[in-house]
Enzyme design. Sequence first.
Site, mmCIF file in Angstrom:
data_model
loop_
_atom_site.group_PDB
_atom_site.id
_atom_site.type_symbol
_atom_site.label_atom_id
_atom_site.label_comp_id
_atom_site.label_asym_id
_atom_site.label_seq_id
_atom_site.Cartn_x
_atom_site.Cartn_y
_atom_site.Cartn_z
ATOM 1 N N PRO A 2 44.615 42.547 52.190
ATOM 2 C CA PRO A 2 43.706 42.792 52.842
ATOM 3 C C PRO A 2 43.162 41.916 54.014
ATOM 4 C CG PRO A 2 43.627 44.556 51.438
ATOM 5 C CD PRO A 2 44.426 43.103 50.891
ATOM 6 N N GLU A 3 42.793 41.460 54.909
ATOM 7 C CA GLU A 3 41.392 41.035 55.460
ATOM 8 C C GLU A 3 40.145 42.572 56.086
ATOM 9 O OE1 GLU A 3 41.894 37.405 57.393
ATOM 10 O OE2 GLU A 3 44.273 37.291 56.380
ATOM 11 N N LYS A 52 35.350 42.026 51.992
ATOM 12 C CA LYS A 52 36.541 42.645 52.071
ATOM 13 C C LYS A 52 35.481 43.983 51.022
ATOM 14 C CE LYS A 52 38.823 39.024 52.847
ATOM 15 N NZ LYS A 52 39.915 38.588 52.182
ATOM 16 N N ARG A 266 45.987 29.677 47.037
ATOM 17 C CA ARG A 266 46.418 30.776 48.141
ATOM 18 C C ARG A 266 47.594 28.997 48.756
ATOM 19 N NH1 ARG A 266 43.334 35.347 48.981
ATOM 20 N NH2 ARG A 266 45.423 36.096 50.357
#
Length: 287
Positions: A2-3, A52, A266
């Site tokens: 999640p951002e 986060k 990523r």
Amino acid sequence: MPEGHTLHRLALDLTDAFAGRPVRVGSPQGRFADSAALIDGQTVLGAQAWGKHLFVEFTGERYVHIHLGLYGKLAIGTYDAADGPPAPVGQVRLRLVGPPEPAPRYADLRGATACDLWTRGQRDACVARLGPDPLRDDADPDRAWSRISRSRGPIGGLLMNQEVLAGVGNVYRAEVLFRHRIDPMRPGNTLRRAQWQAIWDDLVVLMHDGLAKNRIDTVRPEHTPEAMGRDPRRDDHGGEVYVYRRAGQPCHVCGRAIRTAELQARNLFWCPGCQRVYRPRTSLRTP
Ligand SMILES: [Zn+2]
């Protein structure tokens, strides 16, 4: 993963569900049981997100620190006041249960990377290590600039480094670099200050929009499906984007195929037409 906007949304929802109320705290799975016993029945003061990281504050300066990581889920629901909360399903590390009045709410945390009971000092030390968060009113973008402007690392990696900037994940980093036509591999120390300020200002707007709508939309009005007469994007992340997970598809602006490559484990996405490879002026000299 999640951002940041997802964590801020959870913080708002947790505050709405539990703030000002005594909350039963448990760990059906057991891993958080000892800590849960220390705050069980105490009053929740509220919840906040920094990047986060999520903190649920209890009286006595005690904080439940949560980091969802790649697989964590925090679900907030309403229970039947007559029956009580439902039996836990799966590996529930943390369960919060509010009183039946004024609204019977509960929350279950599963699969998180971190769930710890912290003191204020531990919370402050964690926050001090994080870069500014575009979703926080107290954020200072100059702190990020001081790191970016001194780094030879690629801007695509710096934006994802939570010590440089907190809350930005893979979608926002890819999209904001596209919107500013910046090569993700360009070294941070070659950016101009005005470029950084424009990126920051854009992230503040985009991430607040994501927080309000609970989905990430980054295309400008002239590039929406309606404006372009194209089909909407189908992806479990939802939202209309320029490059994220669009490898091989045509760019909405120039038509060239979106590219992807791995950067620091990523996937990175960019348009080779709109985001031209950055070449420092010195390399133009002939030997
Ligand atoms: Zn393009």
